[in-house]
Design a protein around this motif. Structure first.
Motif, PDB file in Angstrom:
ATOM      1  N   ILE A 267       0.841  -1.201   0.000  1.00  0.00           N
ATOM      2  CA  ILE A 267       0.000   0.000   0.000  1.00  0.00           C
ATOM      3  C   ILE A 267       0.877   1.253   0.000  1.00  0.00           C
ATOM      4  O   ILE A 267       0.605   2.208  -0.729  1.00  0.00           O
ATOM      5  CB  ILE A 267      -0.945  -0.025   1.219  1.00  0.00           C
ATOM      6  CG1 ILE A 267      -2.015  -1.096   1.016  1.00  0.00           C
ATOM      7  CG2 ILE A 267      -1.583   1.329   1.450  1.00  0.00           C
ATOM      8  CD1 ILE A 267      -2.822  -1.400   2.249  1.00  0.00           C
ATOM      9  N   LEU A 268       1.940   1.239   0.794  1.00  0.00           N
ATOM     10  CA  LEU A 268       2.819   2.406   0.844  1.00  0.00           C
ATOM     11  C   LEU A 268       3.489   2.646  -0.513  1.00  0.00           C
ATOM     12  O   LEU A 268       3.606   3.792  -0.954  1.00  0.00           O
ATOM     13  CB  LEU A 268       3.876   2.215   1.937  1.00  0.00           C
ATOM     14  CG  LEU A 268       3.320   2.337   3.358  1.00  0.00           C
ATOM     15  CD1 LEU A 268       4.411   2.095   4.387  1.00  0.00           C
ATOM     16  CD2 LEU A 268       2.693   3.722   3.579  1.00  0.00           C
TER      17      LEU A 268
ATOM     18  N   ILE B 151       0.925   4.280  -2.691  1.00  0.00           N
ATOM     19  CA  ILE B 151       0.731   5.686  -2.332  1.00  0.00           C
ATOM     20  C   ILE B 151       1.918   6.518  -2.823  1.00  0.00           C
ATOM     21  O   ILE B 151       1.746   7.602  -3.400  1.00  0.00           O
ATOM     22  CB  ILE B 151       0.557   5.849  -0.802  1.00  0.00           C
ATOM     23  CG1 ILE B 151      -0.767   5.224  -0.350  1.00  0.00           C
ATOM     24  CG2 ILE B 151       0.603   7.315  -0.411  1.00  0.00           C
ATOM     25  CD1 ILE B 151      -1.001   5.286   1.146  1.00  0.00           C
TER      26      ILE B 151
ATOM     27  N   TYR C 146       1.764   6.990  -6.510  1.00  0.00           N
ATOM     28  CA  TYR C 146       0.689   7.941  -6.818  1.00  0.00           C
ATOM     29  C   TYR C 146       1.183   9.367  -6.617  1.00  0.00           C
ATOM     30  O   TYR C 146       0.942  10.247  -7.445  1.00  0.00           O
ATOM     31  CB  TYR C 146      -0.521   7.660  -5.920  1.00  0.00           C
ATOM     32  CG  TYR C 146      -1.692   8.564  -6.216  1.00  0.00           C
ATOM     33  CD1 TYR C 146      -2.670   8.162  -7.125  1.00  0.00           C
ATOM     34  CD2 TYR C 146      -1.817   9.801  -5.618  1.00  0.00           C
ATOM     35  CE1 TYR C 146      -3.732   8.983  -7.422  1.00  0.00           C
ATOM     36  CE2 TYR C 146      -2.881  10.634  -5.914  1.00  0.00           C
ATOM     37  CZ  TYR C 146      -3.839  10.221  -6.815  1.00  0.00           C
ATOM     38  OH  TYR C 146      -4.883  11.034  -7.118  1.00  0.00           O
TER      39      TYR C 146
END
Lengths: 281, 281, 281, 281
Positions: free
Chosen positions: C231-232, C235, C238
């Motif tokens: 997930i990191l 992110i 992104y």
């Protein structure tokens, strides 16, 4: 019927429907792309009714076969002084066919004057597949390992199809769902034949060892090979439908340019011509 | 109440609701097709409130029966020096009824001035069915095989209905979902009666052998026969509703032609006349 | 290949795709927000075809590696007089790769003249992930506890991804689903590496104790740490994409003011410039 | 922390969030019904950021508490020559808090200049709840029966909430889903306290007998009583919000009639006044 024929019969039914759908849905999808909304919809309604009747007939054949084969229950549910159950296996298979028959009845009713709401036909088909799945689930408990495993793989196809058809009740005429259903139906058909060949080798020969773990492993893999083949069949038939529609379009186009007069006819072109060509001319 | 009556009571409640819905939803669907959007919606709101009140009353009857039958807990949760639990079975049944009661309360609140958002009533009904399902699931662990199996089949109907009603919270007034719920409710009703007959034969007679595998097989199949019957009942009542609406339409049409004056009245025709005929005339 | 390389190879494939998607989807999403609907869509179609071809190539590499490693089956399915199965493990892995290859084929067909309906590419990818999941499920039964557990955790990622991609078949180009898929693909990639390190420590060293319950507990937790890292990474990428798009916008804006002439070019700005910059200039 | 405090702490966090949501969502829903689309949305964005920060703080408190209680791991993962794992229970709890922290981070990022796509915040919350669920699932295997059962009931609430929040990623601002999430969060909060009271009675007293089947039965039922209470709390707070909005409306209405001048102010009435009243006046 716990023998080869008892698996070949439903296998053939599913295979027939799967192959038919793999032709019908691509043809409809592609012809709708070419000429938008003609009166072909009526033609498709007629097809759905015919499919419904076919389901009823197939279900009746299946039910009668299960009941009246020489070692069938001949409609006796229990017998003897002790009221022991008679041939419950055959009765369970009869029940499976019954639900497909009900699905056929709802299909027919949908296009009858009753105007049963659209979507109920898909719901009923989904229920039939669920019923088959649940019956199979309880059916194969307490059987030898290979028998249980080879049937339980079928459950993947059954519950997958049942969910997909359930969604179709709300997302009707969605080509993605329809082709998914098609591929799973072909898979079911070929897998029933495979079960027959594994558990009841038709040309005699030695039976498979029931408790060999590597047999289990092969059967699992084989199931997915069947699915790969089912997908390839679906893709091939889609391609054939595409070529067919392209040729129809070219022919109709030429006629339009050359004559102009036959324009009206070309309106109901392509698929309608293919499916329904002779009924008004 | 682990006896025949303890299964016949909830069975009757579900059967009543199922049969009522199998009349109500087809009537509403078909009459809406005939005359679009009249002030009948108000009439249906009143019906929903009445249904809510009926749910509350049924739930109260069920809870009181479970608590105050001669061998019930009479509201004692534990007793004695050792604080041992009293009749937890009855308490669990009471809890099941409680959630249906809460569902009735939310039904009533939805049409109260509070304006509880639409959809919460369906969500609450779904929760009630889920709660019944989960309680049953833990309820029947560690029981004899037939007892456990016959109750676990109920779980199929319960979780099916719970999911379907959950979807209704977002797809309100969808006739496909409503008829699906209807058929599953009838199934639940008749199956409760069946459980009563199998586990606690009311006219004495010998009990079923709990560990006979063929009993299990028969019961599985019997469950699906019940569902086939539930579907046939739903189809029959749909057909009756259709005939009824057709007759109403024809009558109203004739009146329109003959008199013209009664047009205003015929606007709120068919179902409204049937359901609510006497309240304004 | 039940060794370190056999896990590192698919791990790298998934990691590559996951990282690529974690750049591609944010870039597309953010650049679409800046200038609405330019002819960039064509550029994305080309990318999807390239992805499809990459899938096919990766699948072929995987299949060939599984078949032709020194201890592989070399395309023999059974051998010997007793027709015993040959290296079914490798055959199962080959089957997993096969479905990803099929997914690549459908990706390519979607943008071919055949016009395979949009959504089928996602459905096929979903089927490939489901197939991997089911094969793994049956694959790891009857293995030591740690081996079974570490693989079964992968099933969470697999079935999660399969469901999410299935939804994408109907909710196409939904950034939430795409980033979810991205994070699960990265997770799958890193977890394959982790499995390799745990079960086949590449630098020798002592193996993990298979039956130690605290190893199981650590591995469970470690799986979720991997996901937190995935997930990191998503992110971070992104954020990088955001900065990149911002800089492009500023540059293009200045050019617009300064020259005016290059307006036409700036229309296909930001992402298109980045991805496709050199093919027309 | 396998003690009373270790359950009371997360219980309080969930209870706080649940109660806050049971006030916030009805207020927003009802005030939106009264005056459609005012600039209150900004006010709600600020609230979401505050909630995100609160989640981060709560998660940090939880993680620090799990690590640095006297019998905690103090950030050591393994120790000793044999590299044995240290206090994996506490590490697992830390991991659960970690995911809620990540959810808070995504909440904050959603309203930052980065413009993380709406829906990812809900997806991340859903992932956090799933992660908690899966960790609990593997966490409680191999424990005494009552311990295992009381925790596994929590899984119903967890997976229910996780699915519901997943749907929110696509159906944002749906009051039905929000109130469902609210009730399940309250349930989770009170159930954590209940677990604490059952497994680690805070005022001493005799512990519950772990293997008594009637304890299991009571606990199952008790879980649903908690849920009934959670639903009643939600309904009560909804009613309070309704009364509050009604009073605001009446007051604002009178002002409008009396003065006319304060019209502009009344536009951002009711909830905005309540939540944000002092920040611009």
């Amino acid at each position: 019927m716990a023998n080869f024929k008892g698996h070949a019969l439903p296998g053939s039914f599913f295979l027939l429907f799967g192959l038919w759908w793999s032709v019908k849905y691509p043809l409809r999808y592609l012809s709708e792309k070419v000429n938008k909304k003609s009166h072909r919809s009526q033609c498709y309604q007629r097809l759905e009714v015919i499919e419904g009747v076919a389901k009823i007939i197939f279900a009746l054949i299946g039910m009668l076969a299960e009941q009246f084969v020489p070692d069938g229950p001949h409609l006796y549910l229990y017998s003897g002084k002790e009221r022991s159950w008679v041939k419950l296996m055959n009765w369970q298979h009869t029940t499976m066919y019954l639900f497909y028959g009900l699905s056929g009845v709802v299909d027919v009713l949908t296009y009858s004057p009753l105007k049963v709401p659209l979507g109920l036909d898909r719901l009923m088909l989904s229920i039939a597949v669920f019923a088959e799945g649940f019956l199979f689930y309880y059916h194969v408990l307490h059987r030898p390992m290979l028998d249980q495993h080879i049937h339980s793989l079928l459950l993947i196809a059954l519950f997958g199809a049942a969910f997909s058809i359930l969604v179709e009740a709300f997302l009707r005429d969605n080509i993605v769902l329809e082709l998914f259903r098609t591929s799973l139906t072909i898979l079911q058909g070929t897998w029933f034949w495979q079960i027959g060949f594994v558990l009841f080798p038709p040309w005699g020969g030695q039976a498979w060892v029931e408790d060999d773990h590597s047999n289990i492993m092969f059967v699992t893999m084989c199931f997915f090979w069947h699915y790969a083949v089912a997908i390839l069949i679906t893709i091939t038939n889609y391609t054939l439908a595409y070529c067919c529609i392209q040729r129809c379009k070219r022919n109709n186009g030429e006629i339009d340019i050359g004559l102009g007069i036959r324009k009206q006819k070309s309106d109901r072109s392509s698929l309608a011509t293919l499916l329904n060509g002779s009924d008004e001319e």
